[in-house]
Design a protein around this motif. Structure first.
Motif, PDB file in Angstrom:
ATOM      1  N   LYS A 139       8.939  11.130  -1.063  1.00 17.67           N
ATOM      2  CA  LYS A 139       7.093  10.206  -1.853  1.00 17.67           C
ATOM      3  C   LYS A 139       8.362   9.016  -2.003  1.00 17.67           C
ATOM      4  O   LYS A 139      10.084   8.969  -2.194  1.00 17.67           O
ATOM      5  N   GLY A 140       7.290   8.288  -1.433  1.00 16.71           N
ATOM      6  CA  GLY A 140       8.167   6.520  -1.044  1.00 16.71           C
ATOM      7  C   GLY A 140       8.393   5.897   0.714  1.00 16.71           C
ATOM      8  O   GLY A 140       8.506   5.456   0.621  1.00 16.71           O
ATOM      9  N   THR A 141       8.568   7.154   1.614  1.00 14.49           N
ATOM     10  CA  THR A 141       8.454   6.991   2.223  1.00 14.49           C
ATOM     11  C   THR A 141       7.224   6.124   2.817  1.00 14.49           C
ATOM     12  O   THR A 141       6.458   6.168   2.690  1.00 14.49           O
ATOM     13  N   THR A 142       7.005   4.885   3.418  1.00 11.02           N
ATOM     14  CA  THR A 142       6.295   4.055   3.690  1.00 11.02           C
ATOM     15  C   THR A 142       6.326   3.616   5.292  1.00 11.02           C
ATOM     16  O   THR A 142       7.255   3.707   6.016  1.00 11.02           O
ATOM     17  N   TRP A 143       5.481   3.047   5.743  1.00  9.35           N
ATOM     18  CA  TRP A 143       5.372   2.318   7.442  1.00  9.35           C
ATOM     19  C   TRP A 143       4.419   1.377   7.247  1.00  9.35           C
ATOM     20  O   TRP A 143       3.280   1.525   6.463  1.00  9.35           O
ATOM     21  N   THR A 144       4.300   0.531   8.178  1.00  9.13           N
ATOM     22  CA  THR A 144       3.222  -0.562   8.147  1.00  9.13           C
ATOM     23  C   THR A 144       2.690   0.045   9.532  1.00  9.13           C
ATOM     24  O   THR A 144       3.264  -0.275  10.627  1.00  9.13           O
ATOM     25  N   LYS A 150      -0.124  -0.981   4.733  1.00  7.24           N
ATOM     26  CA  LYS A 150       0.715  -0.273   4.195  1.00  7.24           C
ATOM     27  C   LYS A 150       1.214   1.429   4.121  1.00  7.24           C
ATOM     28  O   LYS A 150      -0.129   1.254   2.947  1.00  7.24           O
ATOM     29  N   ARG A 151       1.298   1.648   4.822  1.00  2.00           N
ATOM     30  CA  ARG A 151       1.252   3.755   4.512  1.00  2.00           C
ATOM     31  C   ARG A 151       2.139   3.896   3.793  1.00  2.00           C
ATOM     32  O   ARG A 151       3.257   3.872   3.926  1.00  2.00           O
ATOM     33  N   THR A 152       1.954   4.877   2.262  1.00  2.33           N
ATOM     34  CA  THR A 152       2.553   5.419   1.411  1.00  2.33           C
ATOM     35  C   THR A 152       2.505   6.864   1.522  1.00  2.33           C
ATOM     36  O   THR A 152       1.734   7.273   1.281  1.00  2.33           O
ATOM     37  N   THR A 154       2.905   9.112  -1.819  1.00  2.00           N
ATOM     38  CA  THR A 154       3.392   8.857  -3.123  1.00  2.00           C
ATOM     39  C   THR A 154       3.447   9.994  -3.531  1.00  2.00           C
ATOM     40  O   THR A 154       3.035   9.713  -5.008  1.00  2.00           O
TER      41      THR A 154
END
Length: 356
Positions: A139-144, A150-152, A154
């Protein structure tokens, strides 16, 4: 019109994210999803999310728009990559997804692709394509994304119930300027639900309703055959059946050796199609073994009808107007018909009798 445009964009995203279930799996009896405890998301390998199930028809039921319901097949799977075919009733789209350095990347998304061809190593692939999922699966891994969305990740180990079963899933949220998409993935199954939320409480959902195993892709194809009695070419509808990783040229070869009702077959029993593909110049290239001519055993008129039938069948299938037909790499030559290098057979319907 606004909603229609939005949905086409949604389906492009959803189809791209259909990745996740069976091409890399070697389990004889993969989890069915009926017991959430079978599939702890945290314990699964990242490659399991590119493990699409071969020879399986994925059926998604939709709400909120006519294009939210669709089906998916695996055309090809080659370990670190998978080619998916999505049909939403309006179009067919093909995508190639690649596992690379802890990321699942969509390297190709091609619409209006009604023909079947292996594009997993195509020059069209973009190695810097859209990242659909990446490690760590926490949870919390994010990329643009390239378009600044923004993709995360969740949520993880989230329980989700669908008509096809109960799963423990990873939730991935993609945030746009005026919208958000939540996608839910189960290992060795794939995308089990997508939810699009737009302005004014506009919502569209697509949910996996069933997995139809041992189900090939079936395409209805118009085929052309010469009729010696009236000197015309007649059409008929044939069904081509493809399992995952079947080679298209071999399926056509088998079909061309069959005798249509009241018509002759197109190639002899010992003839092989050495290669078949849609080229970047917008033409189909098909190469036969040289015994095509010897086993044809036809006069000039009938030979011309056979060649025209082959050109029309392949041209219509790939949606092109010219076909390059060669014999083991050399221009077609039989004594009756002599083609020059760079010369093509035109798809021509003037002498055709359409099936009533």
């Amino acid at each position: 019109m606004k909603k229609y445009t939005i949905i086409i964009g949604i389906m492009s995203l959803l189809g791209a994210l259909l990745l996740l279930g069976g091409c890399g799996t070697t389990q004889e009896n993969p989890p069915t999803g009926n017991n959430p405890g079978e599939q702890p998301a945290q314990e699964d390998k990242f490659a399991d999310y590119l493990a699409y199930q071969d020879n399986t028809r994925y059926v998604y039921e939709g709400q909120g728009n006519e294009y939210a319901s669709y089906t998916t097949y695996v055309d090809y799977s080659t370990g670190d990559r998978v080619q998916l075919r999505t049909n939403n009733g309006g179009t067919e789209m093909v995508r190639v997804l690649v596992l690379d350095a802890g990321q699942i990347i969509q390297q190709l998304a091609q619409g209006e692709t009604y023909y079947r061809e292996n594009l997993t190593k195509s020059s069209k692939l973009n190695s810097k394509g859209e990242v659909l999922l990446k490690e760590p699966l926490t949870k919390g891994t994010t990329w643009t994304l390239p378009d600044n969305r923004k993709r995360t990740i969740t949520n993880v180990d989230m329980e989700l119930s669908t008509p096809s079963g109960n799963y423990k899933v990873i939730e991935v949220t993609t945030e746009g300027e005026d919208s958000a998409v939540m996608d839910y993935y189960a290992p060795n199954v794939g995308l089990v639900k997508s939810v699009f939320k737009g302005t004014d409480n506009y919502e569209v959902t697509s949910t996996l309703s069933k997995l139809e195993k041992s189900t090939p892709l079936v395409q209805n194809v118009k085929a052309y055959y010469p009729n010696i009695d009236d000197g015309k070419i007649h059409t008929t509808t044939i069904q081509l059946s493809f399992k995952t990783n079947d080679i298209t040229k071999q399926v056509f070869e088998q079909e061309f050796k069959k005798k249509a009702a009241n018509q002759g077959k197109l190639i002899g029993d010992n003839v092989k199609i050495k290669s078949l593909h849609l080229n970047q110049d917008g033409r189909v290239y098909v190469d036969f073994t040289k015994n095509l001519v010897a086993e044809m055993n036809a006069g000039a008129g009938y030979e011309g009808m056979i060649l025209q039938s082959i050109a029309n069948t392949l041209g219509d299938y790939y949606g092109v107007s010219e076909v390059n037909l060669t014999l083991e790499g050399e221009p077609y030559a039989s004594g009756h018909v002599e083609m020059k290098k760079g010369e093509f057979f035109k798809v021509d319907h003037k002498n055709v009798v359409e099936k009533s």
